[in-house]
Write a protein that holds these residues in place. Structure first.
Motif, PDB file in Angstrom:
ATOM      1  N   SER A 226      46.338  48.860  40.585  1.00 19.07           N
ATOM      2  CA  SER A 226      46.918  47.396  40.700  1.00 19.07           C
ATOM      3  C   SER A 226      46.682  46.871  39.202  1.00 19.07           C
ATOM      4  O   SER A 226      45.009  46.131  39.594  1.00 19.07           O
ATOM      5  CB  SER A 226      47.777  46.789  41.757  1.00 19.07           C
ATOM      6  N   ILE A 227      47.171  45.664  38.361  1.00 22.15           N
ATOM      7  CA  ILE A 227      46.909  44.504  38.041  1.00 22.15           C
ATOM      8  C   ILE A 227      46.972  43.387  39.184  1.00 22.15           C
ATOM      9  O   ILE A 227      48.192  42.975  39.093  1.00 22.15           O
ATOM     10  CB  ILE A 227      47.381  44.575  36.450  1.00 22.15           C
ATOM     11  N   ASP A 228      46.522  43.140  39.753  1.00 21.16           N
ATOM     12  CA  ASP A 228      46.762  42.050  41.355  1.00 21.16           C
ATOM     13  C   ASP A 228      45.914  40.804  41.025  1.00 21.16           C
ATOM     14  O   ASP A 228      45.791  39.854  41.932  1.00 21.16           O
ATOM     15  CB  ASP A 228      46.498  42.781  42.465  1.00 21.16           C
ATOM     16  N   GLY A 229      45.344  40.632  39.897  1.00 20.10           N
ATOM     17  CA  GLY A 229      44.054  39.590  39.631  1.00 20.10           C
ATOM     18  C   GLY A 229      43.968  38.616  38.545  1.00 20.10           C
ATOM     19  O   GLY A 229      45.442  39.346  37.813  1.00 20.10           O
ATOM     20  N   ASN A 230      43.902  37.363  38.489  1.00 17.38           N
ATOM     21  CA  ASN A 230      44.315  36.181  36.888  1.00 17.38           C
ATOM     22  C   ASN A 230      43.333  37.012  36.357  1.00 17.38           C
ATOM     23  O   ASN A 230      43.940  36.784  34.885  1.00 17.38           O
ATOM     24  CB  ASN A 230      43.652  34.877  37.404  1.00 17.38           C
ATOM     25  N   GLN A 231      42.697  38.472  36.794  1.00 17.20           N
ATOM     26  CA  GLN A 231      41.325  38.530  35.116  1.00 17.20           C
ATOM     27  C   GLN A 231      41.316  40.247  35.800  1.00 17.20           C
ATOM     28  O   GLN A 231      40.637  39.657  36.973  1.00 17.20           O
ATOM     29  CB  GLN A 231      40.527  37.527  35.008  1.00 17.20           C
ATOM     30  N   THR A 232      41.289  41.859  35.393  1.00 16.31           N
ATOM     31  CA  THR A 232      40.922  42.680  34.858  1.00 16.31           C
ATOM     32  C   THR A 232      39.993  43.832  33.941  1.00 16.31           C
ATOM     33  O   THR A 232      40.097  42.648  33.551  1.00 16.31           O
ATOM     34  CB  THR A 232      41.762  43.506  36.056  1.00 16.31           C
ATOM     35  N   PHE A 233      38.601  43.403  34.777  1.00 18.14           N
ATOM     36  CA  PHE A 233      37.897  43.936  33.875  1.00 18.14           C
ATOM     37  C   PHE A 233      37.685  45.740  33.759  1.00 18.14           C
ATOM     38  O   PHE A 233      37.498  45.855  34.499  1.00 18.14           O
ATOM     39  CB  PHE A 233      36.464  43.369  34.550  1.00 18.14           C
ATOM     40  N   SER A 239      30.886  47.266  38.773  1.00 18.80           N
ATOM     41  CA  SER A 239      32.066  45.739  39.150  1.00 18.80           C
ATOM     42  C   SER A 239      33.050  46.218  38.730  1.00 18.80           C
ATOM     43  O   SER A 239      34.573  45.269  38.990  1.00 18.80           O
ATOM     44  CB  SER A 239      30.838  45.402  39.413  1.00 18.80           C
ATOM     45  N   ALA A 240      33.406  47.004  37.720  1.00 21.94           N
ATOM     46  CA  ALA A 240      34.669  46.604  36.926  1.00 21.94           C
ATOM     47  C   ALA A 240      35.662  47.109  37.871  1.00 21.94           C
ATOM     48  O   ALA A 240      36.141  48.123  38.409  1.00 21.94           O
ATOM     49  CB  ALA A 240      34.449  47.248  36.232  1.00 21.94           C
ATOM     50  N   GLN A 241      37.443  46.239  37.526  1.00 22.11           N
ATOM     51  CA  GLN A 241      37.976  46.220  38.624  1.00 22.11           C
ATOM     52  C   GLN A 241      38.758  47.904  38.335  1.00 22.11           C
ATOM     53  O   GLN A 241      39.371  48.482  38.878  1.00 22.11           O
ATOM     54  CB  GLN A 241      38.804  45.145  38.272  1.00 22.11           C
ATOM     55  N   VAL A 242      38.201  48.328  36.838  1.00 22.37           N
ATOM     56  CA  VAL A 242      38.488  49.820  36.316  1.00 22.37           C
ATOM     57  C   VAL A 242      37.457  50.371  35.577  1.00 22.37           C
ATOM     58  O   VAL A 242      37.566  50.083  34.552  1.00 22.37           O
ATOM     59  CB  VAL A 242      40.085  49.208  35.196  1.00 22.37           C
ATOM     60  N   PRO A 243      37.082  50.624  36.653  1.00 26.18           N
ATOM     61  CA  PRO A 243      35.722  51.699  36.086  1.00 26.18           C
ATOM     62  C   PRO A 243      36.204  52.585  35.216  1.00 26.18           C
ATOM     63  O   PRO A 243      36.974  53.725  36.344  1.00 26.18           O
ATOM     64  CB  PRO A 243      34.357  51.918  37.691  1.00 26.18           C
ATOM     65  N   ALA A 251      31.502  50.118  26.941  1.00 25.93           N
ATOM     66  CA  ALA A 251      30.662  49.007  27.500  1.00 25.93           C
ATOM     67  C   ALA A 251      31.020  48.361  28.472  1.00 25.93           C
ATOM     68  O   ALA A 251      32.250  49.299  29.662  1.00 25.93           O
ATOM     69  CB  ALA A 251      31.136  47.632  26.791  1.00 25.93           C
ATOM     70  N   PRO A 252      29.380  48.166  29.072  1.00 21.65           N
ATOM     71  CA  PRO A 252      30.198  47.710  30.724  1.00 21.65           C
ATOM     72  C   PRO A 252      31.042  46.919  30.761  1.00 21.65           C
ATOM     73  O   PRO A 252      31.625  47.454  31.978  1.00 21.65           O
ATOM     74  CB  PRO A 252      28.553  47.109  30.605  1.00 21.65           C
ATOM     75  N   ILE A 253      31.381  46.117  30.650  1.00 19.68           N
ATOM     76  CA  ILE A 253      32.503  45.373  30.303  1.00 19.68           C
ATOM     77  C   ILE A 253      33.456  45.551  28.978  1.00 19.68           C
ATOM     78  O   ILE A 253      33.247  44.332  28.352  1.00 19.68           O
ATOM     79  CB  ILE A 253      32.427  44.049  30.809  1.00 19.68           C
ATOM     80  N   HIS A 254      34.190  46.631  28.873  1.00 15.00           N
ATOM     81  CA  HIS A 254      34.383  46.264  27.565  1.00 15.00           C
ATOM     82  C   HIS A 254      35.684  45.914  27.322  1.00 15.00           C
ATOM     83  O   HIS A 254      35.676  45.242  25.956  1.00 15.00           O
ATOM     84  CB  HIS A 254      34.928  48.084  27.363  1.00 15.00           C
ATOM     85  N   ALA A 255      36.472  45.653  28.022  1.00 18.02           N
ATOM     86  CA  ALA A 255      38.259  45.075  28.376  1.00 18.02           C
ATOM     87  C   ALA A 255      38.708  44.424  29.014  1.00 18.02           C
ATOM     88  O   ALA A 255      37.850  44.604  30.369  1.00 18.02           O
ATOM     89  CB  ALA A 255      38.603  45.665  27.087  1.00 18.02           C
ATOM     90  N   SER A 256      39.344  43.110  29.055  1.00 22.64           N
ATOM     91  CA  SER A 256      39.820  42.406  29.942  1.00 22.64           C
ATOM     92  C   SER A 256      41.396  41.855  29.314  1.00 22.64           C
ATOM     93  O   SER A 256      41.407  42.166  28.664  1.00 22.64           O
ATOM     94  CB  SER A 256      38.724  41.274  30.334  1.00 22.64           C
ATOM     95  N   ILE A 257      42.333  42.471  30.772  1.00 23.62           N
ATOM     96  CA  ILE A 257      43.537  41.930  31.012  1.00 23.62           C
ATOM     97  C   ILE A 257      43.522  40.609  31.655  1.00 23.62           C
ATOM     98  O   ILE A 257      43.264  40.153  32.890  1.00 23.62           O
ATOM     99  CB  ILE A 257      44.352  43.079  31.787  1.00 23.62           C
TER     100      ILE A 257
END
Length: 485
Positions: A226-233, A239-243, A251-257
Motif C-alpha cells: 500500500s502507498i499509505d505515506g507521503n513518501q514511499t521508497f 529500510s525501503a517501504q517496497v524492498p 540501488a539501495p534507494i532506487h526510486a521513490s513515490i
C-alpha cells in the motif's frame, strides 16, 4: 485476500495459545481478590502475544528483516499497552453505564451482551491501534483503531451466548448446581479477539487504501504494497517501504513515490540503470493507473482505487512521452494551471512551433523527426522523411545463470534451448525453439514460436509484439532487458 485470511489465522492462533497457557492458572472463585489480578494478567499477555504475532506478520509481508523485527518489537509493546489501557477504559465505561454485578447476576442475556460489548470495544480498539502503530504510519494506526473496535465488538457479543449454552453441561459434569463456567467463553473470546482484530485490520486497510503497487514480474509475484505515506521508497535497502531483493542492479534507494494531493509522483533517485515506466526511462513522472514500473529485473504495477483494470498491456503504452528529468505531460505542480496539450489517441505529442524556419515533430520510440526544408527556389516546399536504416539491439540478462551477460541481436535471431546464439539449454521453462527476434527501425520485433510457457513482454504474454529500449522480455524463466546495440 490471501494476506487478510492469513492475518485472521495468525491472530486466532495467538489468542488460542495464550488461553491454553493461562487457563489452568485461573482461580476457581470469581469473587476472590486473585481473580482481578489473573484477569489483568490475561489481558496484558493476550494483547502482547496478539500484537507480537499480527504486528510481526505485517512487517514480514512488507519484506525485509528491519520491517519484520520492528513489527515484532513494536507490536509486542504497543499490543500490551493498548490492551491494558483499553481494559481500564472498558471497565470505566462499564461502571458508568451498568451496575457492577452485571456479569454475575441473573441479568437478561441482551443486557449482559451489551455490557460485554462495551468492555471489549475499547480493548479491541486500543489493541488494534497498537498493532497499526507498529508500522509507524498514521493511516495504518487509524485503520487499526477501526478494525480493532469491530473485532472487539464481535468478540464481546459471542462471550455470553456461548458460556450460557455450554454452562449447564459443564456444571452437570462437575456435579454442581452453580459455579464459574466461563472456560469455553474465555477460549472463544481469546481466539475471536485475536482473529477478528487481525481480520478487520486487514479488511479496513484493503478497502481504505487509495493507491498500491502490485509485483507483476519478479520473486513473490502478486505481492502488494500500500502507498499509505507521503513518501514511499523503492529499493534494495532493508529500510525501503517496497524492498526488492536479489538484484544487484537495484540501488539501495532506487526510486521513490511522493504523494502530492491526488497525484503520485515517481522519481528516480539517480540509480545507475535507471527507472522505467511503460518501457521508457524516466527521471520524474506523474503515475497513471495501470502504469508498469520497471526497477531492475522487477516490474511493479501502480494501481489506484476506483479505476478499472487497464484494457491494454504495457507494450501498448510504450510510446507515451515520459520525459527524463521532468513530470509527465499534462501534470502541473500544485498551484499552477495545467496547459492543454494536443493529443493523438492516448499518446501526447509536442506541438511544433510555427514560423518561417524548419519545423520538427516528435516520433515516439526513438524515431527520427521529419524535417521540412525550404529550398532557395520558388518551387513549393516538400517535406521529406528520411528512410532509417535497420537498428541493432542487444539483450542483457537480468536474472538466472546468464545474469549480467549481454547478447547482440544484429539481425534475425532464433532463441530457445536448442538455439546456440543465446545459451539457454539450462532453462527448463524455455522451449527448444522458443521465439524469433527481428531488429527493425521501429524496435525489436518478437514472435513467439508456439512455446509451451509463452513469451512475455513487460509482464504480458504476447504472440507478436515490438519491444523498445528498456522493455523487459521474458523467455522461459529468464528475463532480458532490451537495449540499443
Amino acid at each position: 485476500m490471501g494476506s487478510v485470511i492469513l492475518k485472521f489465522l495468525v491472530g486466532g492462533t495467538a489468542g488460542l495459545l495464550v488461553w491454553a497457557l493461562l487457563e489452568p492458572s485461573a482461580p476457581k472463585n470469581i469473587y476472590s481478590a486473585s481473580w482481578g489480578v489473573w484477569e489483568g494478567t490475561f489481558i496484558l499477555i493476550l494483547g502482547s502475544v496478539i500484537g507480537l504475532a499480527v504486528g510481526g506478520l505485517e512487517g514480514y509481508t512488507r519484506g525485509g528483516k528491519i520491517h519484520t523485527s520492528r513489527g515484532l518489537g513494536l507490536g509486542l509493546i504497543f499490543g500490551a499497552v493498548g490492551a491494558t489501557f483499553g481494559s481500564g477504559l472498558g471497565s470505566t465505561l462499564l461502571h458508568l453505564c451498568f451496575r457492577p454485578d452485571i456479569f454475575v447476576s441473573e441479568a437478561p442475556m441482551p443486557a449482559r451482551m451489551a455490557a460485554r460489548i462495551l468492555v471489549f470495544i475499547p480493548i479491541g480498539m486500543m489493541l488494534g491501534g497498537g498493532i497499526g502503530a507498529s508500522s509507524l504510519t498514521p493511516k495504518r494506526t487509524i485503520q487499526g483503531f477501526l478494525g480493532g473496535a469491530i473485532g472487539g465488538a464481535i468478540s464481546g457479543a459471542c462471550f455470553d451466548p456461548v458460556s450460557d449454552i455450554v454452562g449447564g453441561a459443564i456444571l452437570s459434569a462437575r456435579g454442581q448446581h452453580s459455579g464459574e463456567v466461563g472456560i469455553l467463553g474465555r477460549a472463544l473470546t481469546a481466539v475471536l479477539l485475536g482473529a477478528m482484530i487481525a481480520l478487520f485490520i486487514g479488511l479496513v486497510e484493503r478497502f481504505a487504501r487509495s493507491a498500491w503497487l502490485r509485483l507483476s514480474l519478479g520473486r513473490n509475484e502478486g505481492k502488494e504494497w500500500s502507498i499509505d505515506g507521503n513518501q514511499t521508497f523503492i529499493g534494495r535497502s532493508e529500510s525501503a517501504q517496497v524492498p526488492l531483493f536479489g538484484d544487484a542492479n537495484i540501488a539501495p534507494i532506487h526510486a521513490s513515490i511522493t504523494r502530492q494531493g491526488q497525484h503520485y509522483i515517481l522519481t528516480d533517485n539517480g540509480s545507475p540503470i535507471g527507472t522505467f515506466v511503460n518501457g521508457q526511462r524516466i527521471g520524474q513522472v506523474a503515475l497513471m493507473h495501470g502504469a508498469q514500473i520497471q526497477v531492475g529485473g522487477y516490474i511493479l504495477q501502480f494501481l489506484l482505487k476506483g479505476h478499472a483494470a487497464p484494457a491494454r498491456g504495457p507494450e501498448a503504452y510504450a510510446g507515451q512521452a515520459y520525459p527524463i528529468g521532468g513530470p509527465a505531460p499534462g501534470y502541473a505542480p500544485q498551484g499552477q494551471p495545467m496547459q492543454a496539450q494536443p493529443t493523438r489517441g492516448t499518446v501526447p505529442f509536442a506541438q511544433p512551433t510555427p514560423g518561417p524556419g524548419p519545423m520538427q515533430g516528435m516520433m515516439p520510440m526513438g524515431g527520427q523527426p521529419t524535417q521540412a526544408f525550404a529550398p532557395a527556389s520558388s518551387n513549393p516546399t516538400v517535406a521529406f522523411a528520411p528512410v532509417q536504416a535497420m537498428v541493432g539491439f542487444a539483450l542483457t540478462a537480468m536474472d538466472g545463470p546468464l545474469m549480467g551477460q549481454r547478447f547482440s541481436v544484429p539481425g534475425p535471431l532464433e532463441v530457445g534451448r536448442d538455439c546456440p546464439a543465446i545459451p539457454m539449454s539450462f532453462d527448463a521453462g524455455a522451449s527448444r525453439r522458443h521465439a524469433v527476434l527481428q531488429p527493425g527501425a521501429g524496435g525489436l520485433a518478437v514472435t513467439d514460436l508456439g512455446s509451451t510457457n509463452g513469451t512475455f513482454l513487460n509482464g504480458q504474454r504476447v504472440s507478436q509484439a515490438t519491444a523498445g529500449p528498456g522493455d523487459m522480455l521474458k523467455l522461459g524463466s529468464t528475463t532480458f532487458r532490451v537495449e540499443p546495440a
